[in-house]
Design a protein around this motif. Structure first.
Motif, PDB file in Angstrom:
ATOM      1  N   ALA A 142      36.819  46.473  36.017  1.00  0.00           N
ATOM      2  CA  ALA A 142      35.713  45.325  36.779  1.00  0.00           C
ATOM      3  C   ALA A 142      34.792  46.468  37.873  1.00  0.00           C
ATOM      4  O   ALA A 142      33.968  46.470  38.389  1.00  0.00           O
ATOM      5  CB  ALA A 142      36.477  44.829  37.495  1.00  0.00           C
ATOM      6  N   ALA A 143      35.537  47.535  38.257  1.00  0.00           N
ATOM      7  CA  ALA A 143      35.446  49.245  38.849  1.00  0.00           C
ATOM      8  C   ALA A 143      33.708  49.379  38.383  1.00  0.00           C
ATOM      9  O   ALA A 143      33.020  49.873  39.615  1.00  0.00           O
ATOM     10  CB  ALA A 143      36.280  49.602  39.379  1.00  0.00           C
ATOM     11  N   ASP A 150      45.887  44.878  35.575  1.00  0.00           N
ATOM     12  CA  ASP A 150      45.408  46.679  36.020  1.00  0.00           C
ATOM     13  C   ASP A 150      44.283  46.444  34.549  1.00  0.00           C
ATOM     14  O   ASP A 150      43.258  48.294  35.163  1.00  0.00           O
ATOM     15  CB  ASP A 150      46.962  47.555  35.107  1.00  0.00           C
ATOM     16  CG  ASP A 150      47.924  47.951  35.942  1.00  0.00           C
ATOM     17  OD1 ASP A 150      47.354  46.545  37.021  1.00  0.00           O
ATOM     18  OD2 ASP A 150      48.421  48.223  36.158  1.00  0.00           O
ATOM     19  N   ALA A 170      31.380  46.759  39.164  1.00  0.00           N
ATOM     20  CA  ALA A 170      31.072  46.263  40.800  1.00  0.00           C
ATOM     21  C   ALA A 170      30.109  46.456  41.976  1.00  0.00           C
ATOM     22  O   ALA A 170      29.960  46.075  42.366  1.00  0.00           O
ATOM     23  CB  ALA A 170      32.246  47.626  41.723  1.00  0.00           C
ATOM     24  N   ARG A 176      34.273  50.825  45.194  1.00  0.00           N
ATOM     25  CA  ARG A 176      35.482  50.302  44.822  1.00  0.00           C
ATOM     26  C   ARG A 176      36.535  49.514  43.905  1.00  0.00           C
ATOM     27  O   ARG A 176      35.973  49.205  42.728  1.00  0.00           O
ATOM     28  CB  ARG A 176      35.947  49.024  46.020  1.00  0.00           C
ATOM     29  CG  ARG A 176      35.504  49.708  47.573  1.00  0.00           C
ATOM     30  CD  ARG A 176      35.123  48.698  48.853  1.00  0.00           C
ATOM     31  NE  ARG A 176      34.477  48.080  48.508  1.00  0.00           N
ATOM     32  CZ  ARG A 176      34.884  46.496  48.978  1.00  0.00           C
ATOM     33  NH1 ARG A 176      35.838  46.106  49.388  1.00  0.00           N
ATOM     34  NH2 ARG A 176      33.572  45.370  48.701  1.00  0.00           N
ATOM     35  N   SER A 177      38.225  49.275  44.096  1.00  0.00           N
ATOM     36  CA  SER A 177      37.961  48.462  42.976  1.00  0.00           C
ATOM     37  C   SER A 177      39.618  47.866  43.547  1.00  0.00           C
ATOM     38  O   SER A 177      39.415  47.599  44.516  1.00  0.00           O
ATOM     39  CB  SER A 177      39.189  50.440  42.061  1.00  0.00           C
ATOM     40  OG  SER A 177      40.021  50.580  42.972  1.00  0.00           O
ATOM     41  N   GLY A 178      39.992  47.254  42.594  1.00  0.00           N
ATOM     42  CA  GLY A 178      41.301  46.247  43.319  1.00  0.00           C
ATOM     43  C   GLY A 178      40.895  45.243  42.678  1.00  0.00           C
ATOM     44  O   GLY A 178      39.958  44.553  42.586  1.00  0.00           O
ATOM     45  N   VAL A 227      37.915  43.083  43.924  1.00  0.00           N
ATOM     46  CA  VAL A 227      36.750  43.273  43.397  1.00  0.00           C
ATOM     47  C   VAL A 227      36.848  42.301  42.260  1.00  0.00           C
ATOM     48  O   VAL A 227      35.562  41.512  41.498  1.00  0.00           O
ATOM     49  CB  VAL A 227      36.774  44.523  43.036  1.00  0.00           C
ATOM     50  CG1 VAL A 227      35.730  45.613  42.503  1.00  0.00           C
ATOM     51  CG2 VAL A 227      36.340  45.704  44.482  1.00  0.00           C
ATOM     52  N   THR A 228      37.251  42.474  41.666  1.00  0.00           N
ATOM     53  CA  THR A 228      38.117  42.083  39.956  1.00  0.00           C
ATOM     54  C   THR A 228      37.263  40.789  40.098  1.00  0.00           C
ATOM     55  O   THR A 228      36.520  40.347  39.690  1.00  0.00           O
ATOM     56  CB  THR A 228      39.501  42.336  39.311  1.00  0.00           C
ATOM     57  OG1 THR A 228      39.383  43.358  39.407  1.00  0.00           O
ATOM     58  CG2 THR A 228      39.426  41.259  37.583  1.00  0.00           C
ATOM     59  N   ASP A 237      29.724  45.474  45.919  1.00  0.00           N
ATOM     60  CA  ASP A 237      30.834  46.420  46.063  1.00  0.00           C
ATOM     61  C   ASP A 237      31.453  47.578  45.175  1.00  0.00           C
ATOM     62  O   ASP A 237      32.574  48.382  45.349  1.00  0.00           O
ATOM     63  CB  ASP A 237      32.131  45.901  45.487  1.00  0.00           C
ATOM     64  CG  ASP A 237      32.217  43.976  45.730  1.00  0.00           C
ATOM     65  OD1 ASP A 237      32.800  44.378  47.090  1.00  0.00           O
ATOM     66  OD2 ASP A 237      32.661  43.434  45.367  1.00  0.00           O
ATOM     67  N   ASP A 246      40.850  44.992  36.070  1.00  0.00           N
ATOM     68  CA  ASP A 246      40.232  46.050  37.545  1.00  0.00           C
ATOM     69  C   ASP A 246      39.713  47.066  37.212  1.00  0.00           C
ATOM     70  O   ASP A 246      38.849  47.860  37.718  1.00  0.00           O
ATOM     71  CB  ASP A 246      41.711  45.921  38.623  1.00  0.00           C
ATOM     72  CG  ASP A 246      42.601  45.370  38.667  1.00  0.00           C
ATOM     73  OD1 ASP A 246      41.876  44.185  38.675  1.00  0.00           O
ATOM     74  OD2 ASP A 246      43.637  45.318  39.552  1.00  0.00           O
ATOM     75  N   GLU A 247      40.327  48.290  36.217  1.00  0.00           N
ATOM     76  CA  GLU A 247      39.164  49.250  35.579  1.00  0.00           C
ATOM     77  C   GLU A 247      38.056  49.303  35.224  1.00  0.00           C
ATOM     78  O   GLU A 247      36.968  49.589  35.769  1.00  0.00           O
ATOM     79  CB  GLU A 247      40.186  49.672  34.436  1.00  0.00           C
ATOM     80  CG  GLU A 247      41.532  50.595  35.259  1.00  0.00           C
ATOM     81  CD  GLU A 247      42.212  51.305  34.550  1.00  0.00           C
ATOM     82  OE1 GLU A 247      43.374  51.929  34.316  1.00  0.00           O
ATOM     83  OE2 GLU A 247      41.287  52.098  32.744  1.00  0.00           O
TER      84      GLU A 247
END
Lengths: 233, 324
Positions: A201-202, A195, A205, A213-215, A218-219, A210, A198-199
């Motif tokens: 990496a957003a 988690d 992005a 976006r996130s998720g 994307v990571t 990307d 992901d944060e």
């Protein structure tokens, strides 16, 4: 460039023109190290004391000499040994070096450990504590006079292992600092929860096109860019 | 060039440097010149260049950190200062210690005065008014001193066994050297600590001497102390002088900052402390094994003491004067 970083690191330059980063150790780890050393000294003294009681005068003399050596030269002995640090400091991965980052010289070791008496004043290492707490390099008085620093021993960092992801060319031109940030993020991937990853990496992005976006997908793409930046094609 | 290509290209250099370092660390004291085909220094400089490149190009952290560690370790080995061994010890004894003492003659004289004046004043006071000893020590201790130096069989050293000699040797080492180290370290308190310890020890010694002289025990007492005093009192004064040097550097740093001045002073003063430590070791041995031997006639003791005093003063004032 960014503003001054709030940090206690000390860097010294070598004749070869490279900077050596030293991370001075603060009061708490040094206190723990001291307590460990103190315990070891006590154990040695008790062991010798037990043996000495069976040896009358000679044993008593030996005991007093060893007590003297432990009192004044225990740190000197270890600092000048191949370890370069007392067992207590070793347990906390600390080390005494000169201000220049070089190994401690006998004269400096002698100085910092003889001046320990003053650091002990007025009681329980009061002056040492005040000195350490008021200086950004955490020197006690003996360290100041001997020009020594107690630093963390450098630890190896983990190598990036993300072989399974196919590299991906970044969607935009990246400055060296940005590249370093992306690669550093990839290097930390294995130590972060999914988690949190992901944060983070957003935020990065945009590099994989990307933005916004996130998720997990994307990571994955950001990590793929990191692979590309590392030179995999 | 990408980080991976960079790594591939120079990996062999780094591994060789690593090998050299482990060889030095684990090998049985291998010489630097014998490691890495005699190219250790060149290899080190090359890896330094790689590190500079890697930093300038913002290569990934794991790479720069590895090079950081590698060059850091090699730097420690290459610039290591060898201050150990008999050669250095010989240099210290033959030249550096007496030269350092002479270079700080002013401090030595001040320390001498601070030690000797209380000795004389308190000594005379106690001699004429013996009850004053009680303001320095408690009655039990005073009685114990009197007994120690009295002429009966239990007195100091009289047919003392070798066992007791050894015990006293340990005691003198611990007590006296610790005392001298305090005289030195006290200098860090702007010299006040050194002045205090010097004067205090002088006063104590004076009180003891005055008290025992008044009791008529002077022959036992002086024949006991006179020999090792040559080393012990000199050493305490020297340690105090080293402390005063440090204190003065803090009070009057001149054109340097106080910190710089302190570091420079400590570097000079520690040589004097080496000398004091050596003298105190001699003093402890003499005190335990020679001074206490009561079967030696006083004439012999005083003669040996005279030789010791001349030797110590001669050593400090003459040794190492001629340029090499």
């Amino acid at each position: 460039m960014a503003g001054e970083v709030l940090d206690t690191g000390v860097s010294t330059e070598t004749p070869e023109g490279i900077l050596i980063e030293l991370r001075p150790a603060g009061l708490t780890p040094r206190l723990y190290a001291f307590l460990i050393d103190q315990f070891i000294r006590l154990c040695i003294l008790m062991a010798i004391g037990t043996v000495a009681t069976f040896m009358e005068g000679v044993g008593m003399g030996l005991y007093l000499i060893i007590a003297f050596l432990l009192e004044w030269f225990y740190p000197v002995l270890f600092e000048l040994s191949r370890w370069g640090t007392t067992p207590g400091k070793r347990a906390l991965k600390l080390k005494v070096v000169m201000d220049t980052g070089l190994p401690i010289t006998p004269a400096a070791s002698f100085t910092r450990n003889l001046l320990r008496v003053v650091d002990f004043l007025p009681l329980l290492y009061g002056f040492a504590a005040i000195s350490m707490l008021t200086r950004s390099d955490f020197k006690r008085l003996g360290d100041i006079a001997a020009a020594t620093l107690v630093v963390y021993q450098p630890q190896p960092s983990s190598k990036i292992t993300l072989e399974s992801i196919a590299p991906l060319a970044p969607a935009m031109a990246l400055s060296p600092r940005d590249q370093a940030a992306i690669i550093a993020l990839a290097a930390r991937a294995s130590r972060l929860t999914a988690d949190r990853m992901d944060e983070l990496a957003a935020i990065a992005a945009p590099v994989s096109g990307d933005a916004g976006r996130s998720g997990p997908e994307v990571t994955r793409r950001v990590l793929a860019v990191a692979q590309w930046l590392l030179g995999r094609r | 060039m990408t980080p991976l290509q960079f790594e591939q290209q120079y990996e062999s250099d780094w591994q060789e440097l690593e090998r050299g370092l482990t060889q030095l660390r684990t090998g049985d004291r291998k010489e630097l010149a014998a490691v890495a085909g005699g190219q250790f220094a060149a290899l080190y400089r090359r890896v330094c260049e790689h590190l500079a490149l890697a930093r300038a190009r913002s290569y990934p952290a794991y790479l720069t950190e590895r090079l950081d560690r590698l060059t850091g370790d090699a730097h420690q080995v290459i610039y290591q200062r060898k201050e150990f061994g008999l050669v250095r010890l010989k240099d210290l004894v033959a030249r550096e210690i007496p030269q350092a003492v002479r270079a700080h003659a002013v401090y030595v004289w001040i320390a001498t005065a601070v030690f000797v004046l209380p000795t004389i004043v308190i000594g005379l006071l106690v001699y004429f008014r013996p009850e004053l000893i009680l303001s320095v020590v408690d009655p039990a201790t005073a009685a114990q001193f009197e007994e120690m130096y009295s002429d009966d069989a239990d007195s100091i050293g009289r047919l003392r066994t070798a066992d007791t000699d050894w015990m006293m040797f340990g005691f003198y080492i611990r007590h006296n050297i610790g005392l001298a180290f305090q005289c030195f370290a006290g200098g860090l308190l702007f010299g006040v600590g050194s002045l205090f310890f010097l004067a205090f020890n002088g006063a104590f010694f004076g009180a003891l001497a005055g008290f025992l002289t008044e009791r008529g025990l002077s022959s036992t007492f002086y024949s006991f102390v006179v020999t090792h005093a040559a080393f012990e009192l000199t050493a305490i004064v020297l340690a105090g002088a080293a402390g005063l040097r440090i204190g003065h550097s803090l009070l009057a740093p001149g054109r340097a900052t106080r910190m710089q001045s302190l570091v420079a002073a400590a570097r000079e003063a520690i040589v004097i402390v080496y000398g004091a430590t050596g003298m105190l070791l001699i003093a402890a041995a003499v005190e335990a094994f020679w001074s206490s031997a009561q079967w030696i006639p006083h004439v012999v003791k005083y003669s040996v003491a005279a030789v010791c005093w001349i030797a110590v003063i001669g050593y400090l004032s003459l040794q190492g004067r001629r340029a090499r």
